[in-house]
Motif scaffolding. Structure first.
Motif, PDB file in Angstrom:
ATOM      1  N   ASP A 142      11.445  18.264  -0.494  1.00 16.22           N
ATOM      2  CA  ASP A 142      10.929  17.360   0.531  1.00 16.22           C
ATOM      3  C   ASP A 142       9.868  16.449  -0.075  1.00 16.22           C
ATOM      4  O   ASP A 142       9.182  16.823  -1.043  1.00 16.22           O
ATOM      5  N   PHE A 143       9.725  15.278   0.533  1.00 17.30           N
ATOM      6  CA  PHE A 143       8.689  14.337   0.117  1.00 17.30           C
ATOM      7  C   PHE A 143       7.866  13.953   1.335  1.00 17.30           C
ATOM      8  O   PHE A 143       8.383  13.855   2.446  1.00 17.30           O
ATOM      9  N   ILE A 144       6.581  13.767   1.112  1.00 15.00           N
ATOM     10  CA  ILE A 144       5.675  13.389   2.191  1.00 15.00           C
ATOM     11  C   ILE A 144       4.978  12.076   1.809  1.00 15.00           C
ATOM     12  O   ILE A 144       4.908  11.721   0.621  1.00 15.00           O
ATOM     13  N   ALA A 145       4.494  11.368   2.814  1.00 13.89           N
ATOM     14  CA  ALA A 145       3.783  10.111   2.551  1.00 13.89           C
ATOM     15  C   ALA A 145       2.447  10.409   1.883  1.00 13.89           C
ATOM     16  O   ALA A 145       1.729  11.330   2.274  1.00 13.89           O
ATOM     17  N   ALA A 146       2.131   9.642   0.859  1.00 10.03           N
ATOM     18  CA  ALA A 146       0.848   9.818   0.192  1.00 10.03           C
ATOM     19  C   ALA A 146      -0.289   9.480   1.157  1.00 10.03           C
ATOM     20  O   ALA A 146      -0.175   8.540   1.938  1.00 10.03           O
ATOM     21  N   PRO A 147      -1.371  10.266   1.147  1.00 15.91           N
ATOM     22  CA  PRO A 147      -2.504   9.971   2.032  1.00 15.91           C
ATOM     23  C   PRO A 147      -3.017   8.549   1.831  1.00 15.91           C
ATOM     24  O   PRO A 147      -2.983   8.008   0.723  1.00 15.91           O
ATOM     25  N   GLU A 148      -3.488   7.942   2.897  1.00 18.04           N
ATOM     26  CA  GLU A 148      -3.940   6.546   2.849  1.00 18.04           C
ATOM     27  C   GLU A 148      -5.024   6.329   1.801  1.00 18.04           C
ATOM     28  O   GLU A 148      -5.068   5.302   1.143  1.00 18.04           O
ATOM     29  N   GLY A 149      -5.910   7.298   1.637  1.00 14.89           N
ATOM     30  CA  GLY A 149      -7.019   7.120   0.704  1.00 14.89           C
ATOM     31  C   GLY A 149      -6.704   7.493  -0.729  1.00 14.89           C
ATOM     32  O   GLY A 149      -7.573   7.380  -1.601  1.00 14.89           O
ATOM     33  N   MET A 150      -5.476   7.913  -1.002  1.00 16.63           N
ATOM     34  CA  MET A 150      -5.136   8.341  -2.361  1.00 16.63           C
ATOM     35  C   MET A 150      -5.099   7.136  -3.303  1.00 16.63           C
ATOM     36  O   MET A 150      -4.536   6.094  -2.988  1.00 16.63           O
ATOM     37  N   LYS A 151      -5.699   7.304  -4.473  1.00 14.65           N
ATOM     38  CA  LYS A 151      -5.826   6.222  -5.442  1.00 14.65           C
ATOM     39  C   LYS A 151      -4.457   5.733  -5.928  1.00 14.65           C
ATOM     40  O   LYS A 151      -3.586   6.521  -6.265  1.00 14.65           O
ATOM     41  N   ASP A 152      -4.286   4.429  -5.947  1.00  7.79           N
ATOM     42  CA  ASP A 152      -3.078   3.788  -6.483  1.00  7.79           C
ATOM     43  C   ASP A 152      -1.799   4.259  -5.803  1.00  7.79           C
ATOM     44  O   ASP A 152      -0.742   4.314  -6.435  1.00  7.79           O
ATOM     45  N   ALA A 153      -1.884   4.615  -4.510  1.00  9.96           N
ATOM     46  CA  ALA A 153      -0.716   5.159  -3.809  1.00  9.96           C
ATOM     47  C   ALA A 153       0.199   4.081  -3.245  1.00  9.96           C
ATOM     48  O   ALA A 153       1.264   4.393  -2.721  1.00  9.96           O
ATOM     49  N   THR A 154      -0.183   2.819  -3.349  1.00  9.31           N
ATOM     50  CA  THR A 154       0.666   1.745  -2.848  1.00  9.31           C
ATOM     51  C   THR A 154       1.352   1.028  -4.005  1.00  9.31           C
ATOM     52  O   THR A 154       0.856   1.024  -5.136  1.00  9.31           O
ATOM     53  N   TYR A 155       2.492   0.432  -3.705  1.00 11.76           N
ATOM     54  CA  TYR A 155       3.208  -0.352  -4.710  1.00 11.76           C
ATOM     55  C   TYR A 155       3.935  -1.489  -4.008  1.00 11.76           C
ATOM     56  O   TYR A 155       4.118  -1.473  -2.790  1.00 11.76           O
ATOM     57  N   THR A 156       4.335  -2.468  -4.767  1.00 12.47           N
ATOM     58  CA  THR A 156       5.011  -3.633  -4.209  1.00 12.47           C
ATOM     59  C   THR A 156       6.482  -3.606  -4.586  1.00 12.47           C
ATOM     60  O   THR A 156       6.839  -3.443  -5.764  1.00 12.47           O
ATOM     61  N   PHE A 157       7.341  -3.751  -3.560  1.00 14.65           N
ATOM     62  CA  PHE A 157       8.785  -3.756  -3.794  1.00 14.65           C
ATOM     63  C   PHE A 157       9.419  -4.839  -2.939  1.00 14.65           C
ATOM     64  O   PHE A 157       9.225  -4.871  -1.720  1.00 14.65           O
ATOM     65  N   GLU A 158      10.121  -5.749  -3.587  1.00 11.60           N
ATOM     66  CA  GLU A 158      10.761  -6.884  -2.912  1.00 11.60           C
ATOM     67  C   GLU A 158       9.765  -7.647  -2.056  1.00 11.60           C
ATOM     68  O   GLU A 158      10.047  -8.042  -0.922  1.00 11.60           O
ATOM     69  N   GLY A 159       8.561  -7.832  -2.595  1.00 13.64           N
ATOM     70  CA  GLY A 159       7.532  -8.621  -1.934  1.00 13.64           C
ATOM     71  C   GLY A 159       6.758  -7.895  -0.858  1.00 13.64           C
ATOM     72  O   GLY A 159       5.872  -8.478  -0.240  1.00 13.64           O
ATOM     73  N   LYS A 160       7.070  -6.619  -0.621  1.00 11.09           N
ATOM     74  CA  LYS A 160       6.382  -5.839   0.414  1.00 11.09           C
ATOM     75  C   LYS A 160       5.494  -4.765  -0.220  1.00 11.09           C
ATOM     76  O   LYS A 160       5.862  -4.175  -1.222  1.00 11.09           O
ATOM     77  N   THR A 161       4.339  -4.526   0.402  1.00 13.33           N
ATOM     78  CA  THR A 161       3.450  -3.454  -0.040  1.00 13.33           C
ATOM     79  C   THR A 161       3.812  -2.171   0.703  1.00 13.33           C
ATOM     80  O   THR A 161       3.789  -2.134   1.937  1.00 13.33           O
ATOM     81  N   LEU A 162       4.155  -1.145  -0.032  1.00 10.02           N
ATOM     82  CA  LEU A 162       4.629   0.108   0.559  1.00 10.02           C
ATOM     83  C   LEU A 162       3.755   1.285   0.128  1.00 10.02           C
ATOM     84  O   LEU A 162       3.134   1.256  -0.938  1.00 10.02           O
TER      85      LEU A 162
END
Length: 298
Positions: A142-162
């Motif tokens: 299973d995979f869970i969403a990374a906590p909002e405050g986790m360092k470098d947890a966002t990335y850009t894919f097809e122009g969207k920040t996820l």
């Protein structure tokens, strides 16, 4: 020459309190061991290191700062690892809220077979046939969403920040080994997880001391982690714990199942083992290398 080297090697492998040996002797022994490598059994791999060893000697570096050991080339200090590293291994956000079926197949093993097999088991391997006979290992993840405050947890894919997904490590370990998830101790802030397979083998602590990541992109993503493993020495030293070291590198590529149209994730995992001297791992020279093919399907 061997008459001189042998007593020194036996001294390091037979001594439970390896930390009390002088720095120069440790460095000389490490060089000698590297020169004659491949003669030790799985009960003494990565050089036995007592879990309750004496306090390291107060050495000083050439700059005058206190250090535990120096001049070991590209060695990685497992007991005082770098403070700065990625918080987690990040997966695509689309992997959240979906049950994933994982298939693992060991495709090759090079170097010391005993060391590679032991590392494979300590990192979560269960059925030995999956390692010795290339039997396909199957389990759920299973995979869970990374906590909002986790360092470098966002990335850009097809122009969207996820927001990245992270693996439920406790569940994966539980499913692979066949133990209750509630019995596994996860210490996320310290990048550590501890489990007990059975009373005879005792607890195993897996701590990530170095982590580099490649965030999800159209071409794929990956990770490079070094594990400090604390577990029983085995054999006649079964009552003592030792430090071992394994480096786990993974590279994934996303795709679609041709028959169902659902997402799949194909990956390659490379695990190398490394000798440990006084808590310092010889990362430059692996003692074994195993390769595993991974596939995640919905």
């Amino acid at each position: 020459m061997m008459m001189i080297v042998a007593p020194l090697v036996l001294c390091f492998y037979g001594s439970v309190d390896a930390l009390s040996v002088a720095s120069r002797a440790r460095r000389d022994a490490l060089q000698n061991i590297s020169a004659i490598g491949g003669v030790f059994t799985s009960s003494s791999i990565f050089l036995p290191q007592a879990s309750q060893a004496a306090t390291p000697l107060p050495l000083q570096s050439s700059s005058g700062a206190s250090v535990r050991i120096e001049e070991l080339g590209s060695g990685l200090d497992l007991l005082s690892p770098p403070k700065s590293m990625a918080s987690e291994v990040y997966y695509p956000s689309s992997m959240v809220d979906t049950k994933w079926r994982v298939q693992r197949v060991v495709t090759s093993v090079e170097g010391n077979l005993d060391q590679s097999a032991l590392a494979w088991k300590l990192l979560g391997g269960s059925d030995e046939r999956a390692f010795t006979s290339k039997l396909t290992e199957v389990y759920e993840a299973d995979f869970i969403a990374a906590p909002e405050g986790m360092k470098d947890a966002t990335y850009t894919f097809e122009g969207k920040t996820l927001q990245s997904a992270i693996l439920d490590r406790s569940l994966e370990l539980s499913n692979r080994i066949g133990i209750d998830k509630g019995s596994i101790l996860l210490d996320a802030p310290n990048n550590s997880i501890e489990y007990t397979r059975n009373k005879n083998e005792g607890p195993v602590n897996l701590t990530v001391v170095s982590r580099k990541i490649e965030p999800p992109t159209e071409s794929g993503f990956g990770s490079d982690e070094v594990y400090r493993i604390l577990s029983s020495a085995g054999g006649i030293f079964a009552g003592s714990n030792v430090y071992r070291c394994a480096r786990v590198r993974r590279r994934f590529r996303r795709g679609f199942d041709e028959s169902t149209g659902k997402r799949i994730l194909d990956g390659l995992e490379i695990v190398t083992t490394h000798r440990v001297m006084d808590g310092v791992a010889g990362i430059e020279r692996p003692t074994s290398t195993s390769k595993t093919r991974l596939r995640y399907t919905q």
